[in-house]
Design a protein around this motif. Structure first.
Motif, mmCIF file in Angstrom:
data_model
loop_
_atom_site.group_PDB
_atom_site.id
_atom_site.type_symbol
_atom_site.label_atom_id
_atom_site.label_comp_id
_atom_site.label_asym_id
_atom_site.label_seq_id
_atom_site.Cartn_x
_atom_site.Cartn_y
_atom_site.Cartn_z
ATOM 1 N N ILE A 141 13.438 17.097 -6.232
ATOM 2 C CA ILE A 141 12.996 16.280 -7.355
ATOM 3 C C ILE A 141 12.543 17.210 -8.473
ATOM 4 O O ILE A 141 11.938 18.252 -8.224
ATOM 5 C CB ILE A 141 11.832 15.370 -6.924
ATOM 6 C CG1 ILE A 141 12.164 14.689 -5.601
ATOM 7 C CG2 ILE A 141 11.541 14.325 -7.995
ATOM 8 C CD1 ILE A 141 13.473 13.954 -5.589
ATOM 9 N N LYS A 142 12.812 16.841 -9.711
ATOM 10 C CA LYS A 142 12.492 17.713 -10.837
ATOM 11 C C LYS A 142 10.993 17.971 -10.985
ATOM 12 O O LYS A 142 10.603 19.000 -11.535
ATOM 13 C CB LYS A 142 13.042 17.126 -12.138
ATOM 14 C CG LYS A 142 14.493 17.495 -12.400
ATOM 15 C CD LYS A 142 14.854 17.262 -13.841
ATOM 16 C CE LYS A 142 16.245 17.813 -14.138
ATOM 17 N NZ LYS A 142 16.606 17.654 -15.553
ATOM 18 N N ARG A 166 25.920 28.511 -3.518
ATOM 19 C CA ARG A 166 25.440 27.235 -2.990
ATOM 20 C C ARG A 166 24.722 26.482 -4.101
ATOM 21 O O ARG A 166 24.036 27.083 -4.922
ATOM 22 C CB ARG A 166 24.516 27.460 -1.799
ATOM 23 C CG ARG A 166 25.261 28.039 -0.595
ATOM 24 C CD ARG A 166 24.351 28.238 0.595
ATOM 25 N NE ARG A 166 25.118 28.715 1.733
ATOM 26 C CZ ARG A 166 25.719 27.941 2.616
ATOM 27 N NH1 ARG A 166 25.645 26.622 2.474
ATOM 28 N NH2 ARG A 166 26.386 28.447 3.629
ATOM 29 N N VAL A 167 24.893 25.176 -4.102
ATOM 30 C CA VAL A 167 24.357 24.354 -5.184
ATOM 31 C C VAL A 167 23.127 23.587 -4.713
ATOM 32 O O VAL A 167 23.142 22.930 -3.671
ATOM 33 C CB VAL A 167 25.420 23.360 -5.694
ATOM 34 C CG1 VAL A 167 24.836 22.475 -6.800
ATOM 35 C CG2 VAL A 167 26.649 24.104 -6.196
ATOM 36 N N LEU A 168 22.072 23.693 -5.514
ATOM 37 C CA LEU A 168 20.847 22.934 -5.272
ATOM 38 C C LEU A 168 20.719 21.923 -6.404
ATOM 39 O O LEU A 168 20.507 22.287 -7.560
ATOM 40 C CB LEU A 168 19.639 23.866 -5.237
ATOM 41 C CG LEU A 168 18.259 23.234 -5.068
ATOM 42 C CD1 LEU A 168 18.201 22.369 -3.815
ATOM 43 C CD2 LEU A 168 17.188 24.310 -5.019
ATOM 44 N N ILE A 169 20.889 20.648 -6.068
ATOM 45 C CA ILE A 169 20.840 19.567 -7.059
ATOM 46 C C ILE A 169 19.395 19.265 -7.442
ATOM 47 O O ILE A 169 18.505 19.206 -6.594
ATOM 48 C CB ILE A 169 21.478 18.283 -6.479
ATOM 49 C CG1 ILE A 169 22.993 18.456 -6.317
ATOM 50 C CG2 ILE A 169 21.168 17.070 -7.352
ATOM 51 C CD1 ILE A 169 23.776 18.379 -7.592
ATOM 52 N N LEU A 170 19.173 19.051 -8.729
ATOM 53 C CA LEU A 170 17.878 18.585 -9.217
ATOM 54 C C LEU A 170 18.041 17.170 -9.732
ATOM 55 O O LEU A 170 18.957 16.888 -10.506
ATOM 56 C CB LEU A 170 17.380 19.489 -10.349
ATOM 57 C CG LEU A 170 17.003 20.909 -9.936
ATOM 58 C CD1 LEU A 170 16.638 21.721 -11.173
ATOM 59 C CD2 LEU A 170 15.847 20.893 -8.959
ATOM 60 N N THR A 171 17.171 16.290 -9.302
ATOM 61 C CA THR A 171 17.293 14.891 -9.694
ATOM 62 C C THR A 171 15.931 14.338 -10.081
ATOM 63 O O THR A 171 14.894 14.885 -9.708
ATOM 64 C CB THR A 171 17.896 14.059 -8.553
ATOM 65 O OG1 THR A 171 18.024 12.696 -8.966
ATOM 66 C CG2 THR A 171 17.012 14.098 -7.323
ATOM 67 N N THR A 172 15.938 13.260 -10.836
ATOM 68 C CA THR A 172 14.697 12.674 -11.326
ATOM 69 C C THR A 172 14.001 11.833 -10.262
ATOM 70 O O THR A 172 12.778 11.817 -10.161
ATOM 71 C CB THR A 172 14.976 11.799 -12.561
ATOM 72 O OG1 THR A 172 15.669 12.586 -13.540
ATOM 73 C CG2 THR A 172 13.683 11.286 -13.164
#
Length: 223
Positions: free
Chosen positions: A103-104, A77-83
């Motif tokens: 959020i990062k 499973r993918v956990l996205i990190l975003t600014t």
């Protein structure tokens, strides 16, 4: 033990994540990838429970890497990190099949709890934040033939009962399980059962994908 693949093009960022995750007794970092191509290859080789995925990377970005990992049918499973919490790339990542995003600059305990949640099949994004994200980028939803397309005609909803369709609708509106139970006068365990059946019948990977489905099929319209 939850196994994690760290994907980020910044070595210091990967180092920080590794230090944090390896301080936990229930987590193990099985690898690091510096770009999307490496992430896809290493996921196929290592089968981690969770891929902690950066978005902006040289070459193959995190969105396309997520899409390929999900399409491969791997259990990862993918956990996205975003600014930014309303980053358009985060929305694209969810549509690509990610199980959520953080959020990062999230607190360490938020990142750890997010990884644990994703590993057990839960969505990381809070329902209210999911709703806000989808509303902000509603124009990116797939086009349908006319605004009056009847949701019940969508084949993905064909096997749902009336109650399940009702619950899918309020999931799309950002209701939590507790809110659904209270407002529809159901036991929370019953709601969880309905949610599980909705995911199984529609092929949605998790709650985030169920919210997107509710928008896609026009059970829910952006405000």
């Amino acid at each position: 033990m939850t196994t994690v693949l760290i994907v980020d093009d910044q070595p210091m960022q990967r180092f920080g994540f590794r230090m944090l995750l390896e301080s936990q007794d229930d987590m193990k970092v099985v690898g690091e990838a510096g770009n999307g191509s490496e992430a896809v290859r290493m996921t196929a080789e290592l089968h981690p429970d969770v891929a902690l995925m950066d978005i902006r990377m040289p070459g193959l970005d995190g969105i396309e890497a997520t899409r390929r990992i999900v399409a491969a049918g791997d259990r990862t499973r993918v956990l996205i990190l975003t600014t930014f919490d309303l980053d358009e790339y985060a929305y694209a990542g969810l549509r690509a099949g990610a199980s959520g995003f953080l959020i990062k600059d999230a607190l360490p305990e938020e990142l750890l709890s997010g990884i644990r949640a994703v590993a057990t099949g839960d969505a990381v994004v809070a329902p209210s934040l999911t709703r806000r994200l989808l509303d902000a980028y509603a124009d990116r939803l797939p086009a349908h033939s006319g605004d009056d397309t009847a949701p019940h005609r969508d084949p993905r909803l064909a096997s749902l009962t009336d109650r399940e369709r009702e619950i899918l609708t309020v999931i799309g509106q950002g209701w939590t399980n507790a809110e659904i139970a209270g407002r529809l006068h159901l036991a929370e365990s019953t709601v969880k059962t309905h949610v599980g059946r909705i995911l199984a019948k529609t092929g949605a990977r998790d709650r985030v994908q169920a919210v997107i489905l509710a928008y896609d099929t026009k059970l829910v319209r952006p405000e």
